[in-house]
Design a protein around this motif. Structure first.
Motif, mmCIF file in Angstrom:
data_model
loop_
_atom_site.group_PDB
_atom_site.id
_atom_site.type_symbol
_atom_site.label_atom_id
_atom_site.label_comp_id
_atom_site.label_asym_id
_atom_site.label_seq_id
_atom_site.Cartn_x
_atom_site.Cartn_y
_atom_site.Cartn_z
ATOM 1 N N VAL A 12 -0.395 -77.267 -57.976
ATOM 2 C CA VAL A 12 0.457 -76.089 -57.775
ATOM 3 C C VAL A 12 -0.283 -74.783 -58.038
ATOM 4 C CG1 VAL A 12 2.592 -77.366 -58.184
ATOM 5 C CG2 VAL A 12 1.442 -76.240 -60.113
ATOM 6 N N ALA A 13 -1.445 -74.863 -58.668
ATOM 7 C CA ALA A 13 -2.238 -73.647 -58.874
ATOM 8 C C ALA A 13 -3.663 -74.035 -59.248
ATOM 9 C CB ALA A 13 -1.641 -72.786 -59.980
ATOM 10 N N THR A 14 -4.568 -73.130 -58.986
ATOM 11 C CA THR A 14 -5.956 -73.325 -59.391
ATOM 12 C C THR A 14 -6.413 -72.067 -60.119
ATOM 13 O OG1 THR A 14 -6.297 -74.623 -57.394
ATOM 14 C CG2 THR A 14 -8.267 -73.929 -58.559
ATOM 15 N N TRP A 57 11.895 -83.890 -64.616
ATOM 16 C CA TRP A 57 10.848 -82.903 -64.878
ATOM 17 C C TRP A 57 11.154 -81.642 -64.083
ATOM 18 C CZ3 TRP A 57 7.715 -83.659 -68.811
ATOM 19 C CH2 TRP A 57 7.423 -84.961 -69.222
ATOM 20 N N LYS A 58 10.994 -80.519 -64.736
ATOM 21 C CA LYS A 58 11.392 -79.247 -64.144
ATOM 22 C C LYS A 58 10.342 -78.174 -64.413
ATOM 23 C CE LYS A 58 15.119 -75.836 -64.597
ATOM 24 N NZ LYS A 58 16.140 -75.302 -65.510
ATOM 25 N N VAL A 59 10.075 -77.340 -63.414
ATOM 26 C CA VAL A 59 9.232 -76.166 -63.638
ATOM 27 C C VAL A 59 10.167 -74.997 -63.877
ATOM 28 C CG1 VAL A 59 7.472 -74.641 -62.687
ATOM 29 C CG2 VAL A 59 7.422 -77.082 -62.142
ATOM 30 N N GLU A 60 10.110 -74.428 -65.068
ATOM 31 C CA GLU A 60 10.957 -73.280 -65.381
ATOM 32 C C GLU A 60 10.455 -72.065 -64.606
ATOM 33 O OE1 GLU A 60 13.691 -72.878 -66.988
ATOM 34 O OE2 GLU A 60 13.858 -74.740 -68.152
ATOM 35 N N SER A 103 3.694 -73.490 -51.651
ATOM 36 C CA SER A 103 4.325 -74.514 -50.825
ATOM 37 C C SER A 103 4.567 -75.800 -51.623
ATOM 38 C CB SER A 103 3.460 -74.810 -49.598
ATOM 39 O OG SER A 103 2.177 -75.208 -50.017
ATOM 40 N N ASN A 104 3.845 -75.967 -52.721
ATOM 41 C CA ASN A 104 4.063 -77.142 -53.558
ATOM 42 C C ASN A 104 5.057 -76.856 -54.683
ATOM 43 O OD1 ASN A 104 2.545 -79.009 -52.212
ATOM 44 N ND2 ASN A 104 0.712 -78.756 -53.469
ATOM 45 N N LEU A 105 5.678 -75.688 -54.645
ATOM 46 C CA LEU A 105 6.600 -75.305 -55.721
ATOM 47 C C LEU A 105 7.927 -74.808 -55.178
ATOM 48 C CD1 LEU A 105 4.648 -73.430 -58.536
ATOM 49 C CD2 LEU A 105 6.088 -75.443 -58.760
ATOM 50 N N LEU A 120 6.120 -66.988 -61.024
ATOM 51 C CA LEU A 120 6.741 -67.923 -60.092
ATOM 52 C C LEU A 120 8.025 -67.298 -59.583
ATOM 53 C CD1 LEU A 120 6.233 -71.242 -61.996
ATOM 54 C CD2 LEU A 120 5.080 -70.509 -59.936
ATOM 55 N N ALA A 121 7.892 -66.438 -58.618
ATOM 56 C CA ALA A 121 9.020 -65.614 -58.224
ATOM 57 C C ALA A 121 9.936 -66.315 -57.234
ATOM 58 C CB ALA A 121 8.509 -64.317 -57.625
ATOM 59 N N ALA A 122 9.371 -67.137 -56.405
ATOM 60 C CA ALA A 122 10.158 -67.626 -55.273
ATOM 61 C C ALA A 122 10.611 -69.057 -55.465
ATOM 62 C CB ALA A 122 9.343 -67.505 -53.994
#
Ligand SMILES: *[C@@H]1O[C@H](CO)[C@@H](O)[C@H](O)[C@H]1NC(C)=O
Ligand SMILES: *[C@@H]1O[C@H](CO)[C@@H](O)[C@H](O)[C@H]1NC(C)=O
Ligand SMILES: *[C@@H]1O[C@H](CO)[C@@H](O)[C@H](O)[C@H]1NC(C)=O
Ligand SMILES: *[C@@H]1O[C@H](CO)[C@@H](O)[C@H](O)[C@H]1NC(C)=O
Ligand SMILES: *[C@@H]1O[C@H](CO)[C@@H](O)[C@H](O)[C@H]1NC(C)=O
Ligand SMILES: *[C@@H]1O[C@H](CO)[C@@H](O)[C@H](O)[C@H]1NC(C)=O
Ligand SMILES: *[C@@H]1O[C@H](CO)[C@@H](O)[C@H](O)[C@H]1NC(C)=O
Ligand SMILES: *[C@@H]1O[C@H](CO)[C@@H](O)[C@H](O)[C@H]1NC(C)=O
Ligand SMILES: *[C@@H]1O[C@H](CO)[C@@H](O)[C@H](O)[C@H]1NC(C)=O
Ligand SMILES: *[C@@H]1O[C@H](CO)[C@@H](O)[C@H](O)[C@H]1NC(C)=O
Ligand SMILES: *[C@@H]1O[C@H](CO)[C@@H](O)[C@H](O)[C@H]1NC(C)=O
Ligand SMILES: *[C@@H]1O[C@H](CO)[C@@H](O)[C@H](O)[C@H]1NC(C)=O
Length: 749
Positions: free
Chosen positions: A664-666, A735-738, A641-643, A8-10
């Protein structure tokens, strides 16, 4: 296999964290407009119009279970069946449905169950039991729930809600929250802390109180409730225990802040038996349905007059009680309420569904040299144990364990007790199914329907009625059999916790038969983890089938699996340890009144991973009569785009912030049936979070059950939602995505 999932670079860093919920929790009142109602808007409008026509005494009547303008909301347990009612289906227990790992089955069962509630004129069916989640293997309500993994429990619980909604029945999730065991759930005997006594009592002292850190509270215990709310649950039952010192049904923090304002629950909260303790206190805290003992004109009415309670909140309570009713158009047409012994038969074709789920829930844990399925070459088959045959009384009997009960059932164990016990109209036992097959296939069936072993030196002396005495022994039955099938069970239910995870008498029976019979097959039906180490490596124990309580078709389902009419495809939803001492000592159940869930997120397989302990049979394990292979690569596509925001920031809606549900991913993987029989494989996706997330080693984040003909290949696809990769940020309270690398491990067996 393990592969990099993606980088998750960006990630966008920073951004506004949404304002915390205000301390007076008026946000929990639907008319505040805090929660976007979406497809509940119409129900809200109808409920509001209805409440506007009511007097205060009518409002008080609605929230205490009365009838106003022909509106009555009838409520009943459970996810096993409409409890106590005649002519309903006794479904496989939720543990068994869970072991199918089949998302279609749970929705289908929910719909059939909902139709039975509706057919009886019951408006609200109290299912799913989301919690007890299963923090402790010694807890006794495991068979009523979908297992200790929060992600899995959420998917299955949400599926049941979806199905019940399809039938037009209101579903009610329970128990909210942290009600992980029975001992002292309602009060204590005042006994000094001991870990020997495992039954609750009704004495007047206070129930146990649970403390847990905020991160685990959200990630392990609140998480599955999000799924039920998103799926449209109309009722939530608050629990009997205390949380942080305050009773579950009097707890503004858990009910108004978390459940209503943050998770966006728009239905009504009702108390578990005895859960309500006060009048204005419980109503202010967030209870919506309660007893006229506490809620009357002299309490709530007087409170409105003197300003200690509000008309807005009273209206909110009434509206919430009616949201599901209007959502499912129960005002337009609904069957009249049948008495519990009425002959209204709501079973339809459900016996075949109950058999199908039971067949597909049984897990094959061992199968040396393909001893199963049994074939016609087995000419003499013997069966052992009380679990093979009916109990002396049955099938529709009250099964409560509140004042103590044996930890095994003397007779076939096909159901749970307490508020999820079955109302069976009949019960197919293994004995019956074997007899029918012996009659059809021509093998000889011998039986020893007792757990008591009679050795060759002292045979059971039976008079033949002609003055001659003949001697029968357990080993005599086992000798010269081509296959010996030993049936054992572990039993419990609402009311008390477990004293043992294995039973010495039953284990001795297995070992005695195996010492004599070189093809000993063990069938285990259990309510929670049942240890197998006393005999599973015995050279003559050639196969093990392991399942939950299988419902009214139990005997057929087991027989179908043994003889290969179905290919077993069940998988475990809990970890079976090699030794009882391998489970976390902190989750052992004692008499304490202050419980500290210090293990946090690390329950069941997450604890075993953390401690680097090898279980006997892992969470997710289950074999087949055929074999499968996975493609070498897991293919990943992420939806950047969802992240763009690391914190969830969507509007508060039914089910929490809207973007928590964004895909956010498949991930996908090919699976091939490499054997010669048709079968089904459960593909499971586990995710390893970046270190900064401080998460368990790996966590289930996707599963798919795939049916495959011999040689056939299909693709299993897993959609990951934002919430599946989010952790609870205790500082930001969001809630957070690290940011970091997420590794996936796709489990193959
Ligand atoms: C409480 O509710 C009122 C009315 O909705 C609101 O104005 C106020 O900001 C809320 N918060 C506090 C802390 O009083
Ligand atoms: C209540 O039901 C009766 C009988 O179905 C009907 O006649 C009456 O109009 C209903 N009343 C209300 C207020 O809906
Ligand atoms: C319990 O209280 C502690 C300390 O005030 C708090 O951090 C925690 O979030 C509370 N937990 C719940 C579930 O209310
Ligand atoms: C309800 O209580 C209020 C306030 O105490 C009082 O004014 C009213 O008369 C009561 N109504 C009834 C029906 O008892
Ligand atoms: C208001 O009425 C309620 C219910 O009778 C009572 O418990 C409370 O003490 C009263 N409060 C005041 C400030 O009079
Ligand atoms: C399984 O098969 C192997 C190889 O044929 C044999 O050595 C072994 O004894 C068999 N085990 C059992 C329990 O039949
Ligand atoms: C099993 O056998 C023992 C010893 O003969 C007897 O006491 C017991 O009642 C039997 N149990 C059943 C279920 O028949
Ligand atoms: C396995 O069964 C055979 C009888 O077929 C018996 O002779 C042998 O001792 C048994 N093995 C064990 C370890 O008990
Ligand atoms: C089991 O024992 C029988 C003799 O009782 C023997 O014929 C058979 O081959 C043995 N089976 C295995 C799997 O060892
Ligand atoms: C389980 O562990 C205990 C102590 O750790 C030991 O005494 C016991 O023999 C073990 N049981 C088994 C079946 O390995
Ligand atoms: C839980 O923590 C409290 C406060 O630290 C302590 O008093 C209590 O003994 C603990 N309970 C248990 C069962 O360890
Ligand atoms: C983002 O999530 C939404 C909602 O689930 C979904 O419809 C959309 O396809 C996702 N976007 C991408 C690029 O996958």
């Amino acid at each position: 296999m393990r592969q990099d999932l993606w980088l998750l670079a960006a990630l966008y860093i920073g951004g506004a964290v949404n304002a915390a919920v205000e301390s007076n929790y008026t946000e929990a009142i639907l008319s505040s407009g805090t929660i976007k109602l979406g497809d509940w808007q119409d129900a809200y409008d109808k409920a509001t119009a209805f409440v506007n026509s009511l007097s205060t005494s009518d409002k008080l009547s609605i929230i205490t279970g009365g009838t106003v303008n022909n509106v009555t909301i009838n409520k009943l347990d459970s996810s096993s069946n409409p409890i106590n009612y005649y002519f309903v289906t006794a479904w496989p227990a939720p543990l068994s449905i869970a072991m199918t790992w089949d998302k279609d089955f749970i929705i289908e069962q929910g719909q059939a169950l909902g139709a039975e509630f509706k057919g009886k004129g019951v408006n609200v069916g109290y299912g799913p039991t989301v919690q007890p989640l299963g923090r402790s293997p010694w807890g006794k309500r495991g068979a009523e729930t979908y297992g200790p993994d929060s992600y899995f429990s959420g998917i299955m619980s949400g599926g049941l809600v979806e199905g019940m909604n399809k039938a037009g029945c209101i579903s009610g999730a329970k128990h909210f929250i942290l009600n992980e065991h029975e001992t002292n759930r309602q009060g204590s005997s005042g006994a000094s802390p001991s870990c020997q006594q495992h039954y609750f009592d009704f004495s007047s002292s206070e129930a146990y109180s649970v403390s847990i850190d905020d991160k685990a509270f959200h990630e392990t215990y609140l998480a599955p409730f999000y799924d039920t709310i998103k799926a449209g649950v109309g009722a939530v039952m608050c629990s009997m225990n205390r949380i942080n010192g305050t009773y579950g049904c009097e707890n503004q923090e858990t009910l108004s802040k978390h459940l209503k304002a943050k998770l966006g629950f728009i239905g009504f909260v009702s108390p578990d038996a005895g859960g309500q303790k006060t009048g204005i206190g419980s109503a202010t805290a967030g209870l919506d349905y309660g007893s006229s003992t506490y809620w009357s004109n002299t309490t709530l009415g007087a409170g409105i007059s003197n300003g200690s309670f509000t008309e807005a909140r009273l209206n909110d309570m009434v509206i919430r009680n009616l949201m599901g009713y209007f959502k499912h158009s129960q005002d337009e047409s609904y069957p009249s309420h049948a008495g519990y012994t009425d002959n209204v038969d709501v079973r339809a074709n459900h016996a075949s569904l109950a058999r199908k789920y039971a067949q597909n829930s049984i897990a094959l844990l061992k199968n040396t040299n393909k001893t199963l399925p049994l074939t016609k070459s087995q000419k003499v088959i013997s069966i052992f144990g009380t679990h093979a045959a009916p109990r002396v009384v049955g099938p529709n009997t009250a099964l409560t364990v509140q004042s103590g009960v044996a930890s095994t059932m003397d007779g076939h164990m096909s159901q749970i007790g307490g508020s999820a016990m079955s109302s069976a109209t009949y019960l197919i036992t293994p004995f019956q199914a074997f007899n029918e097959r012996a009659h059809k296939d021509g093998f000889m069936l011998k039986w020893w329907l007792n757990n008591t072993i009679v050795s060759s030196s002292g045979g059971m002396v039976i008079s033949d009625g002609a003055g001659t005495e003949i001697s029968e022994t357990t080993t005599g039955i086992a000798e010269n059999s081509d296959a010996c099938i030993v049936f054992i069970n572990a039993w419990s239910g609402e009311g008390g916790d477990r004293d043992e995870l294995a039973n010495a008498g039953q284990d001795t029976l297995v070992n005695t038969v195996a010492d004599t019979c070189n093809n000993t097959i063990v069938v285990v039906n259990t309510v929670d983890p049942r240890l197998l180490a006393q005999w599973d490596s015995h050279e003559n124990v050639t196969a093990i089938l392991y399942g939950g309580p299988l419902g009214q078709e139990s005997g057929y389902a087991i027989n179908d699996a043994l003889f290969g009419d179905v290919n077993p495809s069940g998988n475990l939803v809990h970890t079976i340890a090699k030794n009882e001492s391998d489970y976390d000592a902190n989750v052992q159940i004692c008499e304490d009144l202050q419980l500290n869930f210090t293990e946090g997120n690390f329950i069941d397989y997450k604890y075993f991973d953390q401690q680097n302990k090898t279980p006997a049979y892992a969470f997710g394990f289950g074999m087949s009569y055929t074999t499968f292979s996975y493609g070498t690569y897991l293919s990943i596509s992420s939806a950047a785009s969802n992240l763009t925001n690391e914190y969830a920031s969507g509007s508060l809606a039914v089910g929490g912030r809207e973007d928590l549900w964004d895909i956010v991913a498949t991930a996908s993987s090919a699976i091939t049936n490499t054997g010669s029989l048709a079968g089904a494989e459960v593909a499971q996706l586990y995710v390893e979070f970046p270190a900064a997330a401080e998460e368990p080693v790996r966590q289930l984040r996707g599963f798919a059950k795939v049916d495959l003909q011999p040689g056939e290949t299909k693709t299993a696809a897993f959609e990951l939602r934002r919430r599946d990769l989010s952790v609870w940020d205790t500082g930001a309270q969001e809630w957070k995505v690290e940011r970091g690398q997420y590794i996936s491990a796709s489990l193959t067996v």
